[in-house]
Design an enzyme around this catalytic site. Sequence first.
Site, PDB file in Angstrom:
ATOM      1  N   LYS A  11       0.821  -1.203   0.000  1.00  0.00           N
ATOM      2  CA  LYS A  11       0.000   0.000   0.000  1.00  0.00           C
ATOM      3  C   LYS A  11       0.864   1.266   0.000  1.00  0.00           C
ATOM      4  O   LYS A  11       2.081   1.192   0.223  1.00  0.00           O
ATOM      5  CB  LYS A  11      -0.928  -0.029   1.212  1.00  0.00           C
ATOM      6  CG  LYS A  11      -1.916  -1.190   1.187  1.00  0.00           C
ATOM      7  CD  LYS A  11      -2.779  -1.175   2.432  1.00  0.00           C
ATOM      8  CE  LYS A  11      -3.811  -2.285   2.422  1.00  0.00           C
ATOM      9  NZ  LYS A  11      -4.682  -2.215   3.617  1.00  0.00           N
ATOM     10  N   TYR A  51     -12.586  -3.032  -3.905  1.00  0.00           N
ATOM     11  CA  TYR A  51     -13.252  -2.993  -2.595  1.00  0.00           C
ATOM     12  C   TYR A  51     -14.772  -2.936  -2.744  1.00  0.00           C
ATOM     13  O   TYR A  51     -15.454  -2.290  -1.944  1.00  0.00           O
ATOM     14  CB  TYR A  51     -12.762  -1.793  -1.789  1.00  0.00           C
ATOM     15  CG  TYR A  51     -11.331  -1.905  -1.309  1.00  0.00           C
ATOM     16  CD1 TYR A  51     -10.969  -2.871  -0.369  1.00  0.00           C
ATOM     17  CD2 TYR A  51     -10.345  -1.050  -1.783  1.00  0.00           C
ATOM     18  CE1 TYR A  51      -9.662  -2.973   0.082  1.00  0.00           C
ATOM     19  CE2 TYR A  51      -9.030  -1.148  -1.340  1.00  0.00           C
ATOM     20  CZ  TYR A  51      -8.700  -2.114  -0.404  1.00  0.00           C
ATOM     21  OH  TYR A  51      -7.401  -2.210   0.041  1.00  0.00           O
ATOM     22  N   PHE A  59     -16.625   4.135   5.884  1.00  0.00           N
ATOM     23  CA  PHE A  59     -15.181   4.352   5.769  1.00  0.00           C
ATOM     24  C   PHE A  59     -14.677   4.294   4.323  1.00  0.00           C
ATOM     25  O   PHE A  59     -13.510   4.585   4.054  1.00  0.00           O
ATOM     26  CB  PHE A  59     -14.401   3.338   6.627  1.00  0.00           C
ATOM     27  CG  PHE A  59     -14.610   1.902   6.225  1.00  0.00           C
ATOM     28  CD1 PHE A  59     -13.889   1.333   5.171  1.00  0.00           C
ATOM     29  CD2 PHE A  59     -15.519   1.107   6.901  1.00  0.00           C
ATOM     30  CE1 PHE A  59     -14.075   0.016   4.794  1.00  0.00           C
ATOM     31  CE2 PHE A  59     -15.709  -0.223   6.544  1.00  0.00           C
ATOM     32  CZ  PHE A  59     -14.989  -0.760   5.483  1.00  0.00           C
ATOM     33  N   ARG A  87      -1.169 -14.493   3.928  1.00  0.00           N
ATOM     34  CA  ARG A  87      -1.978 -13.829   4.967  1.00  0.00           C
ATOM     35  C   ARG A  87      -1.339 -14.000   6.341  1.00  0.00           C
ATOM     36  O   ARG A  87      -1.331 -13.079   7.151  1.00  0.00           O
ATOM     37  CB  ARG A  87      -3.412 -14.338   4.947  1.00  0.00           C
ATOM     38  CG  ARG A  87      -4.148 -13.778   3.725  1.00  0.00           C
ATOM     39  CD  ARG A  87      -5.616 -14.054   3.720  1.00  0.00           C
ATOM     40  NE  ARG A  87      -6.356 -13.445   4.810  1.00  0.00           N
ATOM     41  CZ  ARG A  87      -6.797 -12.190   4.828  1.00  0.00           C
ATOM     42  NH1 ARG A  87      -6.516 -11.366   3.836  1.00  0.00           N
ATOM     43  NH2 ARG A  87      -7.515 -11.738   5.836  1.00  0.00           N
ATOM     44  N   THR A  93      -4.817  -7.297  10.805  1.00  0.00           N
ATOM     45  CA  THR A  93      -5.079  -6.024  10.142  1.00  0.00           C
ATOM     46  C   THR A  93      -4.567  -4.834  10.942  1.00  0.00           C
ATOM     47  O   THR A  93      -4.004  -3.904  10.385  1.00  0.00           O
ATOM     48  CB  THR A  93      -6.593  -5.873   9.901  1.00  0.00           C
ATOM     49  OG1 THR A  93      -7.044  -6.976   9.115  1.00  0.00           O
ATOM     50  CG2 THR A  93      -6.921  -4.599   9.179  1.00  0.00           C
ATOM     51  N   ARG A 104       3.091  -6.728   9.339  1.00  0.00           N
ATOM     52  CA  ARG A 104       2.427  -5.628  10.038  1.00  0.00           C
ATOM     53  C   ARG A 104       2.909  -5.505  11.481  1.00  0.00           C
ATOM     54  O   ARG A 104       3.016  -4.392  12.001  1.00  0.00           O
ATOM     55  CB  ARG A 104       0.916  -5.822   9.991  1.00  0.00           C
ATOM     56  CG  ARG A 104       0.339  -5.674   8.598  1.00  0.00           C
ATOM     57  CD  ARG A 104      -1.134  -5.990   8.576  1.00  0.00           C
ATOM     58  NE  ARG A 104      -1.726  -5.826   7.261  1.00  0.00           N
ATOM     59  CZ  ARG A 104      -2.677  -6.624   6.789  1.00  0.00           C
ATOM     60  NH1 ARG A 104      -3.135  -7.625   7.503  1.00  0.00           N
ATOM     61  NH2 ARG A 104      -3.172  -6.411   5.592  1.00  0.00           N
ATOM     62  N   ASN A 118      -1.789  -0.058   7.008  1.00  0.00           N
ATOM     63  CA  ASN A 118      -1.189  -1.311   7.475  1.00  0.00           C
ATOM     64  C   ASN A 118      -0.308  -1.997   6.432  1.00  0.00           C
ATOM     65  O   ASN A 118      -0.157  -3.203   6.449  1.00  0.00           O
ATOM     66  CB  ASN A 118      -2.273  -2.255   7.989  1.00  0.00           C
ATOM     67  CG  ASN A 118      -3.294  -2.626   6.942  1.00  0.00           C
ATOM     68  OD1 ASN A 118      -3.194  -2.226   5.788  1.00  0.00           O
ATOM     69  ND2 ASN A 118      -4.281  -3.402   7.336  1.00  0.00           N
ATOM     70  N   HIS A 121      -1.954  -5.547   1.551  1.00  0.00           N
ATOM     71  CA  HIS A 121      -3.215  -6.261   1.367  1.00  0.00           C
ATOM     72  C   HIS A 121      -2.861  -7.610   0.776  1.00  0.00           C
ATOM     73  O   HIS A 121      -1.970  -7.703  -0.079  1.00  0.00           O
ATOM     74  CB  HIS A 121      -4.142  -5.528   0.393  1.00  0.00           C
ATOM     75  CG  HIS A 121      -5.227  -6.409  -0.145  1.00  0.00           C
ATOM     76  ND1 HIS A 121      -6.402  -6.626   0.532  1.00  0.00           N
ATOM     77  CD2 HIS A 121      -5.284  -7.163  -1.275  1.00  0.00           C
ATOM     78  CE1 HIS A 121      -7.143  -7.470  -0.171  1.00  0.00           C
ATOM     79  NE2 HIS A 121      -6.489  -7.814  -1.269  1.00  0.00           N
ATOM     80  N   GLU A 132      -9.298 -10.587  -7.727  1.00  0.00           N
ATOM     81  CA  GLU A 132      -8.420  -9.438  -7.513  1.00  0.00           C
ATOM     82  C   GLU A 132      -7.268  -9.388  -8.522  1.00  0.00           C
ATOM     83  O   GLU A 132      -6.923  -8.312  -9.017  1.00  0.00           O
ATOM     84  CB  GLU A 132      -7.871  -9.450  -6.084  1.00  0.00           C
ATOM     85  CG  GLU A 132      -8.951  -9.208  -5.049  1.00  0.00           C
ATOM     86  CD  GLU A 132      -8.473  -9.360  -3.612  1.00  0.00           C
ATOM     87  OE1 GLU A 132      -7.311  -9.750  -3.393  1.00  0.00           O
ATOM     88  OE2 GLU A 132      -9.272  -9.086  -2.700  1.00  0.00           O
TER      89      GLU A 132
END
Length: 140
Positions: A11, A51, A59, A87, A93, A104, A118, A121, A132
């Site tokens: 990100k 998303y 949000f 993951r 998260t 993270r 964070n 993704h 995706e």
Amino acid sequence: MTSERTLLLVKPDGVQRRLIGIILSRIEAKGYEVVELKKLTATAELLSEHYAEHRDKPFFPDLVDYMSSGPIIAAVIEGHRVVEGVRSLCGATDPTTAAPGTIRGDLGCDWGTGNIENLVHSSDSPESAAREIGIWFGKD
């Protein structure tokens, strides 16, 4: 051995902090292969598609602003049980509570912006990964 693919996004906060190499090296050190990689600044349209399940949530506008605030690294990662493995490498998260040893947990921080910045993704299932990857790298 059955191989699968997943999407990993570094990100804008990860790119800005120059953590791309560290993040990708953790993925590769686990034994997974980076098979496609590109750097781009995401458009609102791309993020709205990615998303889609969050479009009606309060949000969502802040999420789009954050994710389009700078360059993103999009990567297709391949390997056995790669969705689950990546993951796990990413961690929880919330970077404040993410376990040490995860991306993270070791590299993330809550900067008090109100957004969850964070770093990464990753797809949450093989089905999400296929969807995706199609969004970020084009439909097959």
